[in-house]
Scaffold this active site. Structure first.
Site, PDB file in Angstrom:
ATOM      1  N   HIS A 268      41.338  42.893  43.392  1.00  0.00           N
ATOM      2  CA  HIS A 268      42.244  43.654  44.452  1.00  0.00           C
ATOM      3  C   HIS A 268      43.197  44.403  43.607  1.00  0.00           C
ATOM      4  CE1 HIS A 268      44.228  45.006  48.025  1.00  0.00           C
ATOM      5  NE2 HIS A 268      44.760  43.958  48.531  1.00  0.00           N
ATOM      6  N   HIS A 307      34.564  50.495  45.618  1.00  0.00           N
ATOM      7  CA  HIS A 307      35.504  50.272  46.750  1.00  0.00           C
ATOM      8  C   HIS A 307      34.758  49.877  48.282  1.00  0.00           C
ATOM      9  CE1 HIS A 307      39.018  50.862  49.590  1.00  0.00           C
ATOM     10  NE2 HIS A 307      39.509  50.710  48.250  1.00  0.00           N
ATOM     11  N   ASP A 363      42.536  51.905  40.785  1.00  0.00           N
ATOM     12  CA  ASP A 363      42.942  51.264  39.618  1.00  0.00           C
ATOM     13  C   ASP A 363      42.410  51.599  38.088  1.00  0.00           C
ATOM     14  OD1 ASP A 363      44.561  49.243  40.657  1.00  0.00           O
ATOM     15  OD2 ASP A 363      42.846  48.384  41.562  1.00  0.00           O
TER      16      ASP A 363
HETATM   17  N1  ACO Z   1      30.542  47.586  38.808  1.00  0.00           N
HETATM   18  C1  ACO Z   1      29.190  47.438  38.879  1.00  0.00           C
HETATM   19  N2  ACO Z   1      28.284  47.159  39.998  1.00  0.00           N
HETATM   20  C2  ACO Z   1      29.270  47.367  41.430  1.00  0.00           C
HETATM   21  C3  ACO Z   1      30.773  47.575  41.027  1.00  0.00           C
HETATM   22  C4  ACO Z   1      31.308  47.779  39.733  1.00  0.00           C
HETATM   23  N3  ACO Z   1      32.520  47.730  39.833  1.00  0.00           N
HETATM   24  N4  ACO Z   1      30.998  47.487  42.340  1.00  0.00           N
HETATM   25  C5  ACO Z   1      30.304  47.405  43.144  1.00  0.00           C
HETATM   26  N5  ACO Z   1      28.786  47.241  42.646  1.00  0.00           N
HETATM   27  C6  ACO Z   1      27.530  47.201  43.019  1.00  0.00           C
HETATM   28  C7  ACO Z   1      27.196  45.722  43.469  1.00  0.00           C
HETATM   29  O1  ACO Z   1      26.874  44.695  42.485  1.00  0.00           O
HETATM   30  C8  ACO Z   1      26.517  46.106  44.523  1.00  0.00           C
HETATM   31  O2  ACO Z   1      25.181  46.191  44.064  1.00  0.00           O
HETATM   32  P1  ACO Z   1      23.647  45.761  44.391  1.00  0.00           P
HETATM   33  O3  ACO Z   1      23.538  46.332  45.998  1.00  0.00           O
HETATM   34  O4  ACO Z   1      22.513  45.892  43.798  1.00  0.00           O
HETATM   35  O5  ACO Z   1      23.569  44.149  45.073  1.00  0.00           O
HETATM   36  C9  ACO Z   1      26.611  47.261  45.413  1.00  0.00           C
HETATM   37  O6  ACO Z   1      27.159  47.844  44.076  1.00  0.00           O
HETATM   38  C10 ACO Z   1      27.643  47.253  46.227  1.00  0.00           C
HETATM   39  O7  ACO Z   1      28.701  46.282  46.069  1.00  0.00           O
HETATM   40  P2  ACO Z   1      29.745  45.313  47.043  1.00  0.00           P
HETATM   41  O8  ACO Z   1      29.792  44.297  45.864  1.00  0.00           O
HETATM   42  O9  ACO Z   1      28.574  44.897  47.961  1.00  0.00           O
HETATM   43  O10 ACO Z   1      30.677  46.063  47.285  1.00  0.00           O
HETATM   44  P3  ACO Z   1      32.131  45.604  48.102  1.00  0.00           P
HETATM   45  O11 ACO Z   1      32.484  46.590  48.993  1.00  0.00           O
HETATM   46  O12 ACO Z   1      31.767  43.766  48.306  1.00  0.00           O
HETATM   47  O13 ACO Z   1      32.969  45.453  46.907  1.00  0.00           O
HETATM   48  C11 ACO Z   1      34.816  45.829  45.115  1.00  0.00           C
HETATM   49  C12 ACO Z   1      33.977  46.278  46.516  1.00  0.00           C
HETATM   50  C13 ACO Z   1      35.390  44.414  45.373  1.00  0.00           C
HETATM   51  C14 ACO Z   1      35.967  46.824  45.129  1.00  0.00           C
HETATM   52  C15 ACO Z   1      33.762  46.093  44.133  1.00  0.00           C
HETATM   53  O14 ACO Z   1      33.275  47.482  44.032  1.00  0.00           O
HETATM   54  C16 ACO Z   1      34.319  45.757  42.782  1.00  0.00           C
HETATM   55  O15 ACO Z   1      34.303  44.477  42.353  1.00  0.00           O
HETATM   56  N6  ACO Z   1      34.892  46.587  42.020  1.00  0.00           N
HETATM   57  C17 ACO Z   1      35.461  46.260  40.750  1.00  0.00           C
HETATM   58  C18 ACO Z   1      36.816  45.840  40.920  1.00  0.00           C
HETATM   59  C19 ACO Z   1      37.772  46.796  41.375  1.00  0.00           C
HETATM   60  O16 ACO Z   1      37.999  47.856  40.801  1.00  0.00           O
HETATM   61  N7  ACO Z   1      38.668  46.332  42.312  1.00  0.00           N
HETATM   62  C20 ACO Z   1      39.682  47.365  42.866  1.00  0.00           C
HETATM   63  C21 ACO Z   1      39.485  47.872  44.233  1.00  0.00           C
HETATM   64  S1  ACO Z   1      40.636  48.969  44.766  1.00  0.00           S
HETATM   65  C22 ACO Z   1      42.104  48.024  45.401  1.00  0.00           C
HETATM   66  O17 ACO Z   1      42.038  46.873  45.610  1.00  0.00           O
HETATM   67  C23 ACO Z   1      43.338  48.683  45.091  1.00  0.00           C
END
Ligand code: ACO
Length: 434
Positions: A268, A307, A363
């Site tokens: 987050h 996201h 971010d």
């Molecule tokens: N890098 C690589 N792969 C990713 C990323 C990433 N940053 N984010 C999502 N994916 C992939 C997942 O592995 C998943 O792949 P799959 O379908 O093969 O299993 C697919 O994309 C969907 O991702 P989910 O994890 O289901 O998406 P979710 O909505 O649960 O997660 C989150 C959202 C937590 C923001 C995620 O994208 C992440 O961890 N990003 C990196 C951390 C980040 O930048 N957080 C800041 C968010 S903005 C904020 O809070 C202000």
């Protein structure tokens, strides 16, 4: 259009049900009438991580994740970040309308005159080790405000609620700056009422021996924009924490402390810190393809990408990316920027990211600007928590005024052992242990 309802047939019993649809949703409680027998609890929906569950009705923030749109109270984030100030946006979030000139000056006066914190809170800060993470100090500092304002427990009185809102928005930069000064071993700098909200924050961070600190107008304005962009984001993890904890009718200091705690997490508000660590670990542009390969193999995560709601470019990231050059003109350019741009370029051409609709989020670039402005990475989530306080409080206020809201309490699907008798320790057979 057909009837606004959903027809359901329960194949276990053959019975048919009609469930009303309102605002594109059915009420979870309407499922409970779907039973296999009179003593059946009724059907529930199973939705870990709230992927498809609306927990409230809200009129504060609108996001269209597919189109990359963000509005506060109907106003596009692009217009607000260009033309407004953080305090005006905080007023808008909390009151629903932009203030008149008189309302704004009254609001700014109130906030400015509540920035001081009780001297005993300084002693509390002093108790932390010099290397304590500022976000850990902030979580505790916000919670520590609670016993100083015992009347805050009276959440039913509108005037009392308003006073706590003003106090929290006003004191957040002071607490945040004190965590920073503590980590440097520097004496705390007190608020200066002649400065703007962001100018005063910079003063409390960086004032040394000068009679009056003069914030750099470019940095003051940049921080203003960053604060506007971070002010609210509807039902994200930390806002959900504030609403959930606040639903127990605890005072807003404790509810906001829960929000700060949630924001601390690397998925987050801690993500921009992780972006910098990731860029530093990659080291140089030529290593980017190898890093992207690791991400695709599931061995690493591209921090600052993806996201839950945005399946398009995060509009906040676009604004921050544009602002970077203005900031770097008065600071030194961040040497990590060319790497970030290259990483974005490569990722946005790669099918792994395109097919999953993974784009830069807020971010991805904010950390680079904060770092160039002179903030250590550990302060990044703190810089997020300051402006998000107005959003948390707008959501908390809305929740308290919503007659439909009760104490938040999800259900579970129990999959554990059936009823069994206690086994005295002497009779337990260790060989049967898993
Ligand atoms: N890098 C690589 N792969 C990713 C990323 C990433 N940053 N984010 C999502 N994916 C992939 C997942 O592995 C998943 O792949 P799959 O379908 O093969 O299993 C697919 O994309 C969907 O991702 P989910 O994890 O289901 O998406 P979710 O909505 O649960 O997660 C989150 C959202 C937590 C923001 C995620 O994208 C992440 O961890 N990003 C990196 C951390 C980040 O930048 N957080 C800041 C968010 S903005 C904020 O809070 C202000």
């Amino acid at each position: 259009m057909g009837k606004e309802s959903l027809s359901i047939t329960d194949n276990r019993t053959g019975k048919a049900y009609e469930v009303p649809i309102e605002h594109g949703a059915i009420r979870g409680m309407d499922l409970r009438k779907i039973k296999v027998s009179d003593d059946d609890f009724g059907l529930m929906s199973y939705d870990p991580a709230f992927m498809n569950t609306a927990s409230c009705r809200s009129t504060i923030t609108f996001i269209d994740g597919d189109k990359g749109i963000l509005h506060y109270r109907g106003y596009p984030i692009e217009q607000l970040s260009e033309q407004s100030t953080y305090l005006e946006v905080a007023y808008l979030l909390l009151h629903g309308e932009l203030p008149t000139a008189d309302q704004l000056s009254d609001w700014a006066w109130k906030i400015t005159h509540h920035t001081w914190i009780h001297e005993n809170l300084k002693k509390f800060m002093d108790g932390f080790h010099h290397d304590a993470h500022p976000m850990g100090m902030l979580v505790s500092g916000v919670a520590a405000l609670s016993p100083f304002y015992p009347e805050a427990k009276n959440g039913t009185d509108a005037e009392t609620r308003q006073l706590q809102i003003v106090r929290l928005i006003a004191k957040m930069p002071t607490l945040a700056a004190f965590t920073y000064r503590h980590s440097l071993g520097m004496p705390y700098a007190y608020p200066d009422n002649d400065l703007s909200y962001t100018g005063n924050f910079l003063n409390m961070l960086w004032k040394t021996t000068e009679a009056q600190y003069k914030p750099d107008p470019v940095l003051e304005k940049a921080l203003e924009v960053l604060f506007i962009l971070h002010a609210d984001h509807e039902q994200n993890c930390s806002t959900n924490a504030v609403r959930s904890v606040g639903s127990s009718q605890v005072d807003p200091y404790c509810a906001v402390a829960a929000g700060v705690a949630a924001l601390y997490g690397p998925l987050h508000g801690g993500a921009n810190e992780e972006v910098l660590k990731m860029l530093q670990a990659i080291g140089s542009k030529d290593k980017i393809p190898e890093f992207v390969k690791q991400v695709k193999e599931g061995k690493a995560k591209l921090m600052g990408f993806g996201h839950r709601v945005y399946k398009n470019y995060d509009p906040r990231a676009k604004i921050i990316k544009r602002m970077a050059d203005e900031v770097f003109a008065v600071t030194r350019p961040n040497p990590l920027l060319p790497m970030a741009l290259e990483l974005e370029r490569i990722a946005l051409q790669d099918d792994y990211f395109v097919s999953r609709k993974l784009y830069p989020n807020v971010d991805f670039y904010s950390g680079l600007i904060y770092q160039a402005m002179g903030f250590p990475v550990a302060m990044f989530p703190v810089l997020f928590a300051i402006p998000r306080t107005s959003g948390w409080l707008a959501q908390w206020q809305e929740m308290r005024a919503d007659a439909e809201q009760k104490i938040a309490r999800p259900r579970q699907l129990y999959l554990g052992s059936a009823l069994r008798d206690y086994v005295p320790i002497a009779s337990r057979n260790s060989e049967e242990e898993p």
